[in-house]
Enzyme design. Sequence first.
Site, PDB file in Angstrom:
ATOM      1  N   GLU A  42     -37.926  48.701-140.442  1.00 21.82           N
ATOM      2  CA  GLU A  42     -38.233  50.187-140.766  1.00 21.82           C
ATOM      3  C   GLU A  42     -39.651  50.130-140.851  1.00 21.82           C
ATOM      4  O   GLU A  42     -40.257  49.627-142.021  1.00 21.82           O
ATOM      5  CB  GLU A  42     -37.361  50.457-141.976  1.00 21.82           C
ATOM      6  CG  GLU A  42     -37.650  52.095-142.252  1.00 21.82           C
ATOM      7  CD  GLU A  42     -37.123  52.718-143.488  1.00 21.82           C
ATOM      8  OE1 GLU A  42     -36.645  53.932-143.396  1.00 21.82           O
ATOM      9  OE2 GLU A  42     -37.293  51.861-144.480  1.00 21.82           O
ATOM     10  N   ASP A  55     -29.258  44.898-145.087  1.00 21.80           N
ATOM     11  CA  ASP A  55     -30.247  45.487-145.318  1.00 21.80           C
ATOM     12  C   ASP A  55     -31.163  44.596-146.491  1.00 21.80           C
ATOM     13  O   ASP A  55     -30.752  44.366-147.648  1.00 21.80           O
ATOM     14  CB  ASP A  55     -30.102  46.917-145.933  1.00 21.80           C
ATOM     15  CG  ASP A  55     -30.922  48.105-145.556  1.00 21.80           C
ATOM     16  OD1 ASP A  55     -32.307  47.656-145.570  1.00 21.80           O
ATOM     17  OD2 ASP A  55     -30.498  49.216-145.551  1.00 21.80           O
ATOM     18  N   ASP A  68     -36.258  47.147-144.716  1.00 21.83           N
ATOM     19  CA  ASP A  68     -36.608  48.215-145.641  1.00 21.83           C
ATOM     20  C   ASP A  68     -38.264  48.665-145.554  1.00 21.83           C
ATOM     21  O   ASP A  68     -38.820  47.687-146.100  1.00 21.83           O
ATOM     22  CB  ASP A  68     -36.037  48.229-146.659  1.00 21.83           C
ATOM     23  CG  ASP A  68     -35.878  49.739-147.324  1.00 21.83           C
ATOM     24  OD1 ASP A  68     -35.558  50.718-146.785  1.00 21.83           O
ATOM     25  OD2 ASP A  68     -36.791  49.919-148.333  1.00 21.83           O
ATOM     26  N   HIS A 122     -29.121  57.472-142.563  1.00 25.01           N
ATOM     27  CA  HIS A 122     -28.838  57.834-144.043  1.00 25.01           C
ATOM     28  C   HIS A 122     -30.136  58.518-144.566  1.00 25.01           C
ATOM     29  O   HIS A 122     -29.865  59.015-145.696  1.00 25.01           O
ATOM     30  CB  HIS A 122     -28.448  56.425-144.815  1.00 25.01           C
ATOM     31  CG  HIS A 122     -29.583  55.536-145.106  1.00 25.01           C
ATOM     32  ND1 HIS A 122     -30.329  54.946-143.989  1.00 25.01           N
ATOM     33  CD2 HIS A 122     -30.480  55.450-146.168  1.00 25.01           C
ATOM     34  CE1 HIS A 122     -31.196  54.213-144.501  1.00 25.01           C
ATOM     35  NE2 HIS A 122     -31.280  54.456-145.855  1.00 25.01           N
ATOM     36  N   ASP A 123     -31.171  58.651-143.920  1.00 25.43           N
ATOM     37  CA  ASP A 123     -32.341  59.211-144.407  1.00 25.43           C
ATOM     38  C   ASP A 123     -32.564  60.748-143.611  1.00 25.43           C
ATOM     39  O   ASP A 123     -33.602  61.305-143.925  1.00 25.43           O
ATOM     40  CB  ASP A 123     -33.743  58.521-144.278  1.00 25.43           C
ATOM     41  CG  ASP A 123     -33.726  57.287-145.228  1.00 25.43           C
ATOM     42  OD1 ASP A 123     -32.832  57.383-146.325  1.00 25.43           O
ATOM     43  OD2 ASP A 123     -34.222  56.345-144.959  1.00 25.43           O
TER      44      ASP A 123
HETATM   45  C1  NOJ Z   1     -36.041  53.509-146.620  1.00 27.58           C
HETATM   46  C2  NOJ Z   1     -34.767  53.655-146.939  1.00 27.58           C
HETATM   47  O1  NOJ Z   1     -34.082  54.147-145.769  1.00 27.58           O
HETATM   48  C3  NOJ Z   1     -34.337  54.823-147.817  1.00 27.58           C
HETATM   49  O2  NOJ Z   1     -32.936  55.208-147.935  1.00 27.58           O
HETATM   50  C4  NOJ Z   1     -34.994  54.456-149.418  1.00 27.58           C
HETATM   51  O3  NOJ Z   1     -35.076  55.544-150.064  1.00 27.58           O
HETATM   52  C5  NOJ Z   1     -36.676  53.975-149.096  1.00 27.58           C
HETATM   53  N1  NOJ Z   1     -36.682  53.212-147.789  1.00 27.58           N
HETATM   54  C6  NOJ Z   1     -37.062  53.189-150.085  1.00 27.58           C
HETATM   55  O4  NOJ Z   1     -36.100  51.892-150.238  1.00 27.58           O
END
Ligand code: NOJ
Length: 561
Positions: A257, A100, A207, A331-332
């Site tokens: 992402e 990541d 990210d 994870h989000d």
């Molecule tokens: C996306 C990540 O998946 C998340 O967990 C994070 O808080 C934000 N980007 C900021 O890095």
Amino acid sequence: MAAIEKDFRRSVVYQIYVKSFCDSDGDGVGDLPGITGKLDYLARLGVDYLWLTPFYPSPQRDGGYDISDYRAVDPVYGTMDDFDELVAQAHKREIGIMLDMVLCHTSCDHEWFQRALAGDERYRAYYILRDGRGSSGPGDPGQPPTNWDCAFGGSAWKWEPRLGKWYLHLHDVSQPDLDWTNPEVREACADVVRFWKERGVDGFRFDVVNLISKPEVFEDDLSGQGRSLFADGPHVHEYLRELVARAGIDGMMTVGEMASTTLENCVRYTRPEDHELSMSFSFHHLKVDYAAGKKWELAEPDIGQLRSIFRTWQEGMQAGGGWNALFWDNHDQPRAVTRFGGRAGVGERGGSWERVGKMLAVCDFLMKGTPYVYQGDELGMVNPGYDSIEQFRDVESRNYYQIMLEMGKGPAEALHVVNERSRDNGRAPMQWSSAPAAGFTSGEPWIGIPASARLVNAEAEVGVEGSMFEFYRSLVKLRHASDVIATGEVRFLDAGEEAPKVIAYERTLGDERLVVACSFADAPCRLADLGVEKYEVVLGNYDDAPAPGALRPYEAVVWRS
Ligand code: NOJ
């Protein structure tokens, strides 16, 4: 050892939230040796790549996405030797490792920001610093430069007296955004990617990478655009191409992402001829249960909207020559089984949660793109359902709980919303067994173990016919073996007026045609003619054959010509 290079169209990626996967040393936090110890489990599942969330040194204000050193391993997760060992052992099993890369912002503990704070001009130029509005001169903050909000609640600007400026943070206040207009920043970021590539990794996940290019002019958001204002900025494609070329990763397995993105931009991010990334994550399909587009306001999932979003992205990326990353959970996100399964509680084996989990897996795996399994999906993990706000660890959840109280919600209601929406839903420990702490740790886990672990766990599922794990395993095999799934055309089908909660599509290649129908309804429904009367059923999530022209609650069926 040579890098793993597999055809990403045939591959399946498994995402590991390192902190919650497996703890080898009893400190309650998952770690790298813990992952190495589970490689045989992952090899049995059959996945091709592991995406590891950040394990770099971090003050952990945002679960490790606040990085204070890009080129090291946080001691809580192990050592660089542990990392090398993990890569070597994964490679022995033909599994690639994806890292990541969080290059949109650093932690404020990062040396670059610390040097900026100390007044070093070179590093001040790494960050986005502005004067306040209405400031009378040096030392007077005035008001934030714009009305922009950060992702976790509150202003995206923080006044920092040591800088004599406001700095921009699109995420937590401890995550200052890097200024990608500075060529030195771009080179420093490419250098980070190169560092890990040379260490032997096989791919990267970037990210919020579509937020790296900020608007040319910083103005108030007057039309309520929110994050779209910063997304897919003016130089984003140019910066990405440059990053990929400089780091020497063109053609490697990469995924970006993309927050609040558009189809047009994702086509450009992922068309091979543009030399940017292999594929992109977009999130529109995971907002269909937001009331009025607001994450912290609950609504029932709108399956009609879900279908139309999938259709747009599947057919649109195909038409543009782009490539989708396919996923429900990460994870989000809250667990999709809870979210799309009528909040399916875990009652018994063979209950609704299993049916829902399998249906979601079919829906995802047979679309065009590369499927991502998030740890625990393959077991059917559900939202933990914590009893108090103290059990939550995530900064966003805690902030929004307070914001909801300030807006007048009662504590019980605010807790209910957090339980539905929190990122901690996806961060609860992996459920390895029904032992105390679900076999995740021999110590005190950093976050509570869901009660469902007594039933939903790897020990109860691996090698057990009909289990979720074995179902996922067969889907991974199917993905590897089937040309029509990997490369065939995709087209969405109309399942008819009596099936408003059915998502149906076909995959075709030459003479071969697969038809997939997935019901998100908790009641039976009738299907329009999908042209499958003479087809064989190749896959389903009920033990017995489907009735012609109908689907049972949460039924998924795949027919082949
Ligand atoms: C996306 C990540 O998946 C998340 O967990 C994070 O808080 C934000 N980007 C900021 O890095």
